[in-house]
Motif scaffolding. Structure first.
Motif, PDB file in Angstrom:
ATOM      1  N   VAL A  22      96.014  39.017  53.388  1.00 33.83           N
ATOM      2  CA  VAL A  22      94.595  39.118  53.472  1.00 33.83           C
ATOM      3  C   VAL A  22      94.289  40.283  54.451  1.00 33.83           C
ATOM      4  CG1 VAL A  22      92.392  38.034  54.066  1.00 33.83           C
ATOM      5  CG2 VAL A  22      94.229  36.853  52.770  1.00 33.83           C
ATOM      6  N   PRO A  23      93.422  41.179  54.069  1.00 36.86           N
ATOM      7  CA  PRO A  23      93.051  42.351  55.402  1.00 36.86           C
ATOM      8  C   PRO A  23      92.419  41.937  56.490  1.00 36.86           C
ATOM      9  CG  PRO A  23      91.807  42.498  53.282  1.00 36.86           C
ATOM     10  CD  PRO A  23      92.684  41.502  52.967  1.00 36.86           C
ATOM     11  N   LEU A  24      92.294  42.456  57.537  1.00 38.13           N
ATOM     12  CA  LEU A  24      91.467  41.991  58.739  1.00 38.13           C
ATOM     13  C   LEU A  24      90.607  43.310  59.354  1.00 38.13           C
ATOM     14  CD1 LEU A  24      90.900  40.312  61.437  1.00 38.13           C
ATOM     15  CD2 LEU A  24      92.982  41.294  62.308  1.00 38.13           C
ATOM     16  N   MET A  25      89.268  43.158  58.996  1.00 33.77           N
ATOM     17  CA  MET A  25      88.494  44.153  59.366  1.00 33.77           C
ATOM     18  C   MET A  25      87.707  43.989  60.792  1.00 33.77           C
ATOM     19  SD  MET A  25      85.392  45.748  57.185  1.00 33.77           S
ATOM     20  CE  MET A  25      83.999  44.449  57.794  1.00 33.77           C
ATOM     21  N   ILE A  26      87.915  44.995  61.664  1.00 38.19           N
ATOM     22  CA  ILE A  26      87.275  44.835  62.909  1.00 38.19           C
ATOM     23  C   ILE A  26      85.843  45.498  62.976  1.00 38.19           C
ATOM     24  CG2 ILE A  26      87.296  45.579  65.452  1.00 38.19           C
ATOM     25  CD1 ILE A  26      90.280  45.678  65.024  1.00 38.19           C
ATOM     26  N   VAL A  27      84.968  44.700  63.455  1.00 38.68           N
ATOM     27  CA  VAL A  27      83.598  45.028  63.459  1.00 38.68           C
ATOM     28  C   VAL A  27      83.283  45.254  64.840  1.00 38.68           C
ATOM     29  CG1 VAL A  27      81.088  45.000  62.974  1.00 38.68           C
ATOM     30  CG2 VAL A  27      82.836  43.993  61.214  1.00 38.68           C
ATOM     31  N   TYR A  28      82.813  46.648  65.415  1.00 32.78           N
ATOM     32  CA  TYR A  28      82.533  46.850  66.874  1.00 32.78           C
ATOM     33  C   TYR A  28      81.068  46.724  67.030  1.00 32.78           C
ATOM     34  CZ  TYR A  28      84.313  48.335  71.410  1.00 32.78           C
ATOM     35  OH  TYR A  28      84.638  48.572  72.822  1.00 32.78           O
TER      36      TYR A  28
ATOM     37  N   LYS B 244      82.682  35.071  51.137  1.00 34.43           N
ATOM     38  CA  LYS B 244      83.452  36.504  51.523  1.00 34.43           C
ATOM     39  C   LYS B 244      84.091  36.278  52.621  1.00 34.43           C
ATOM     40  CE  LYS B 244      79.884  39.127  48.791  1.00 34.43           C
ATOM     41  NZ  LYS B 244      79.227  40.403  49.017  1.00 34.43           N
ATOM     42  N   VAL B 245      84.250  35.334  53.580  1.00 39.40           N
ATOM     43  CA  VAL B 245      84.996  35.527  54.949  1.00 39.40           C
ATOM     44  C   VAL B 245      86.127  34.401  54.894  1.00 39.40           C
ATOM     45  CG1 VAL B 245      84.675  35.549  57.201  1.00 39.40           C
ATOM     46  CG2 VAL B 245      82.876  36.642  55.994  1.00 39.40           C
ATOM     47  N   LYS B 246      87.171  34.742  54.884  1.00 44.93           N
ATOM     48  CA  LYS B 246      88.010  33.684  54.818  1.00 44.93           C
ATOM     49  C   LYS B 246      88.272  33.190  56.518  1.00 44.93           C
ATOM     50  CE  LYS B 246      93.164  32.883  53.713  1.00 44.93           C
ATOM     51  NZ  LYS B 246      92.787  31.596  52.911  1.00 44.93           N
ATOM     52  N   ASN B 247      88.473  33.908  57.308  1.00 46.83           N
ATOM     53  CA  ASN B 247      88.686  33.357  58.682  1.00 46.83           C
ATOM     54  C   ASN B 247      87.955  34.454  59.577  1.00 46.83           C
ATOM     55  OD1 ASN B 247      90.924  31.263  58.507  1.00 46.83           O
ATOM     56  ND2 ASN B 247      91.960  33.186  57.627  1.00 46.83           N
ATOM     57  N   LEU B 248      87.259  33.968  60.627  1.00 43.66           N
ATOM     58  CA  LEU B 248      86.153  34.617  61.401  1.00 43.66           C
ATOM     59  C   LEU B 248      86.782  34.382  63.044  1.00 43.66           C
ATOM     60  CD1 LEU B 248      84.041  36.404  61.883  1.00 43.66           C
ATOM     61  CD2 LEU B 248      82.669  34.046  62.397  1.00 43.66           C
ATOM     62  N   ILE B 249      87.104  35.668  63.619  1.00 43.24           N
ATOM     63  CA  ILE B 249      87.586  35.762  64.979  1.00 43.24           C
ATOM     64  C   ILE B 249      86.409  36.455  65.612  1.00 43.24           C
ATOM     65  CG2 ILE B 249      89.173  36.625  66.661  1.00 43.24           C
ATOM     66  CD1 ILE B 249      91.120  36.674  64.031  1.00 43.24           C
TER      67      ILE B 249
ATOM     68  N   PHE C 180      77.024  40.561  64.671  1.00 41.46           N
ATOM     69  CA  PHE C 180      76.872  40.700  63.564  1.00 41.46           C
ATOM     70  C   PHE C 180      77.695  39.942  62.573  1.00 41.46           C
ATOM     71  CE2 PHE C 180      75.369  45.582  64.373  1.00 41.46           C
ATOM     72  CZ  PHE C 180      74.329  44.871  64.949  1.00 41.46           C
ATOM     73  N   THR C 181      78.952  39.844  62.850  1.00 39.33           N
ATOM     74  CA  THR C 181      79.765  38.948  62.125  1.00 39.33           C
ATOM     75  C   THR C 181      79.370  37.727  61.825  1.00 39.33           C
ATOM     76  OG1 THR C 181      81.591  38.696  63.798  1.00 39.33           O
ATOM     77  CG2 THR C 181      81.924  40.721  62.407  1.00 39.33           C
ATOM     78  N   LEU C 182      78.920  37.222  62.884  1.00 36.47           N
ATOM     79  CA  LEU C 182      78.422  35.732  62.677  1.00 36.47           C
ATOM     80  C   LEU C 182      77.159  35.616  61.849  1.00 36.47           C
ATOM     81  CD1 LEU C 182      78.400  34.687  66.401  1.00 36.47           C
ATOM     82  CD2 LEU C 182      79.727  33.347  64.639  1.00 36.47           C
ATOM     83  N   CYS C 183      76.406  36.516  62.020  1.00 38.40           N
ATOM     84  CA  CYS C 183      75.415  36.766  60.964  1.00 38.40           C
ATOM     85  C   CYS C 183      75.772  36.916  59.642  1.00 38.40           C
ATOM     86  CB  CYS C 183      74.309  37.992  61.284  1.00 38.40           C
ATOM     87  SG  CYS C 183      73.257  37.723  62.846  1.00 38.40           S
ATOM     88  N   TYR C 184      76.588  37.773  59.341  1.00 41.57           N
ATOM     89  CA  TYR C 184      77.315  38.048  58.064  1.00 41.57           C
ATOM     90  C   TYR C 184      78.053  36.826  57.392  1.00 41.57           C
ATOM     91  CZ  TYR C 184      79.749  40.218  54.174  1.00 41.57           C
ATOM     92  OH  TYR C 184      80.187  40.476  53.003  1.00 41.57           O
ATOM     93  N   SER C 185      78.704  36.076  58.398  1.00 41.83           N
ATOM     94  CA  SER C 185      79.494  35.073  57.878  1.00 41.83           C
ATOM     95  C   SER C 185      78.658  33.872  57.563  1.00 41.83           C
ATOM     96  CB  SER C 185      80.439  34.465  59.027  1.00 41.83           C
ATOM     97  OG  SER C 185      81.510  35.416  59.469  1.00 41.83           O
ATOM     98  N   ALA C 186      77.595  33.671  58.175  1.00 42.33           N
ATOM     99  CA  ALA C 186      76.374  32.516  57.824  1.00 42.33           C
ATOM    100  C   ALA C 186      75.745  32.890  56.260  1.00 42.33           C
ATOM    101  CB  ALA C 186      75.219  32.611  58.779  1.00 42.33           C
TER     102      ALA C 186
ATOM    103  N   LEU D  83      87.719  38.441  59.368  1.00 47.31           N
ATOM    104  CA  LEU D  83      86.768  39.377  60.069  1.00 47.31           C
ATOM    105  C   LEU D  83      87.032  39.425  61.385  1.00 47.31           C
ATOM    106  CD1 LEU D  83      83.265  39.186  58.707  1.00 47.31           C
ATOM    107  CD2 LEU D  83      84.499  41.221  58.462  1.00 47.31           C
ATOM    108  N   LEU D  84      87.025  40.443  62.327  1.00 44.65           N
ATOM    109  CA  LEU D  84      87.191  40.196  63.955  1.00 44.65           C
ATOM    110  C   LEU D  84      86.115  40.917  64.557  1.00 44.65           C
ATOM    111  CD1 LEU D  84      90.249  41.066  65.899  1.00 44.65           C
ATOM    112  CD2 LEU D  84      87.974  41.422  66.592  1.00 44.65           C
ATOM    113  N   GLY D  85      85.096  40.350  65.122  1.00 42.19           N
ATOM    114  CA  GLY D  85      83.828  40.952  65.496  1.00 42.19           C
ATOM    115  C   GLY D  85      84.083  41.001  66.853  1.00 42.19           C
ATOM    116  N   VAL D  86      83.666  42.205  67.423  1.00 40.49           N
ATOM    117  CA  VAL D  86      83.812  42.399  69.061  1.00 40.49           C
ATOM    118  C   VAL D  86      82.375  42.642  69.387  1.00 40.49           C
ATOM    119  CG1 VAL D  86      84.635  44.087  70.831  1.00 40.49           C
ATOM    120  CG2 VAL D  86      86.015  43.537  68.751  1.00 40.49           C
ATOM    121  N   CYS D  87      81.957  41.895  70.655  1.00 43.91           N
ATOM    122  CA  CYS D  87      80.750  41.951  71.407  1.00 43.91           C
ATOM    123  C   CYS D  87      79.619  41.669  70.543  1.00 43.91           C
ATOM    124  CB  CYS D  87      80.625  43.043  72.130  1.00 43.91           C
ATOM    125  SG  CYS D  87      79.424  43.097  73.473  1.00 43.91           S
TER     126      CYS D  87
END
Length: 356
Positions: free
Chosen positions: A67-73, A164-169, A153-159, A144-148
């Motif tokens: 499963v790919p890991l995408m970083i969102v800065y 579409k989100v398997k694991n959220l960091i 943004f990733t919290l909003c997207y995951s909600a 997904l890995l969201g930074v600061c």
């Protein structure tokens, strides 16, 4: 004879001699310092929408993660902080452990991007990149890995797109924007953001940098440059210093409409806590974040205080929530030697347990 501050003539003479020796060494070292570059890992463009580009990092060996890991800065700085240099790279550590790592690069907004809003960043750019990876890897959901701010943004997207989100960091991610020790929040709560954006359009990067530097004015505007004298005889240390300086001042302007919405809904409205976050007409509720969550925060973070991040524990709807504290600051969590030992391993091991 010592004075009231334990200062002696001999001590002052020795200190002056040491400084003279450092300055003399600098005259020999500085001409040898080359232009500094960033990025320890090779990367390839795999998807683009306007100025926003999705890159895939290429490690020394093929990834083992399915499963790919995408970083969102964040929008306010360039994302290469997570891959700054060979011995200071979160990305390199993840690649070495078999993760398949991607990152979104927001580019440099100009006047044509003035009206990009949060819906564009979350529902257009993040969702577009996620859909590309889902199709390319033939998976229903990605990590997904969201930074600061990217974590927000990733919290909003995951909600909004939990399927579409398997694991959220989330890393150093603000959730409660009204903790008493959040200086940025205190500065912006009474701000007339409509007048600000209507006057300026996009928010100038230099103005944002000035705000961040004034959070610790003595340390960030004076002390670190005085400390530069101590490393004038160390070419590598000087290059490391210059590389960090380059990142600090390589900041994009911010799209005005997205800035307006972010200040109003998060810094002023504290929307995760109080409600009222609206992304393209859809409300965001963190109770809809029902996938496994790893929340990493820094104990000495002056931008995102620990309590601002720890608030996620009581808001996320997941039954699989893990919290990890890191002994360091907002930047040290990526570039310190401790971070290189601890953070990639913690992320990889947490993901591995949830890969089945």
């Amino acid at each position: 004879m010592k004075g009231p501050l334990d200062i002696t003539p001999d001590g002052l003479a020795l200190e002056a001699l040491a400084m003279q020796q450092k300055l003399s060494a600098g005259l020999r070292t500085l001409p040898e310092v080359e232009e500094v570059h960033f990025g320890a890992s090779h990367k390839q463009e795999v998807w683009r929408d306007g100025k926003t580009v999705l890159y895939r990092f290429v490690g020394e060996k093929a990834p083992t993660a399915k499963v790919p890991l995408m970083i969102v800065y964040a929008l306010v700085n360039r994302p290469y902080m997570v891959d700054l240099q060979d011995d200071r790279s979160l990305v390199k550590g993840l690649l070495a452990r078999g993760e398949d790592v991607y990152i979104i690069d927001w580019g440099y907004p100009d006047r044509s991007d003035r009206f990009l809003d949060l819906e564009d960043y979350i529902e257009r750019f993040i969702d577009g990149a996620v859909d590309h990876l889902r199709q390319a890897h033939d998976v229903d959901a990605i990590n997904l890995l969201g930074v600061c701010q990217g974590g927000t943004f990733t919290l909003c997207y995951s909600a909004l797109h939990a399927d579409k989100v398997k694991n959220l960091i989330t890393m150093v991610t603000p959730v409660d924007f009204h903790t008493p020790d959040n200086m940025l929040s205190h500065w912006t709560r009474e701000m007339d953001v409509d007048l600000f954006v209507d006057t300026l359009g996009n928010v100038p990067a230099d103005m944002m940098n000035a705000c961040y530097l004034m959070l610790k004015p003595f340390r960030l505007n004076l002390q670190k440059y005085v400390g530069l004298i101590d490393i004038l005889d160390d070419k590598q240390a000087i290059e490391n210093f210059l590389r960090m300086e380059k990142w600090i001042f390589d900041s994009p302007d911010l799209a005005g409409e997205a800035f307006r919405q972010f200040i109003k809904q998060f810094y002023q409205g504290n929307g995760f806590i109080n409600g009222g976050i609206d992304i393209g007409g859809r409300p965001v509720d963190l109770s809809d974040v029902d996938m496994p969550v790893l929340n990493i925060y820094a104990e000495q973070d002056h931008l995102v205080p620990p309590n601002a991040s720890r608030a996620l524990r009581d808001l996320a709807g997941t039954n699989d929530y893990t919290e990890l504290s890191f002994k360091g600051g907002h930047i040290g969590i990526y570039v310190s030697s401790r971070a290189q030992r601890e953070v990639p391993t913690a992320i990889h091991e947490w993901l591995s347990k949830r890969s089945r």
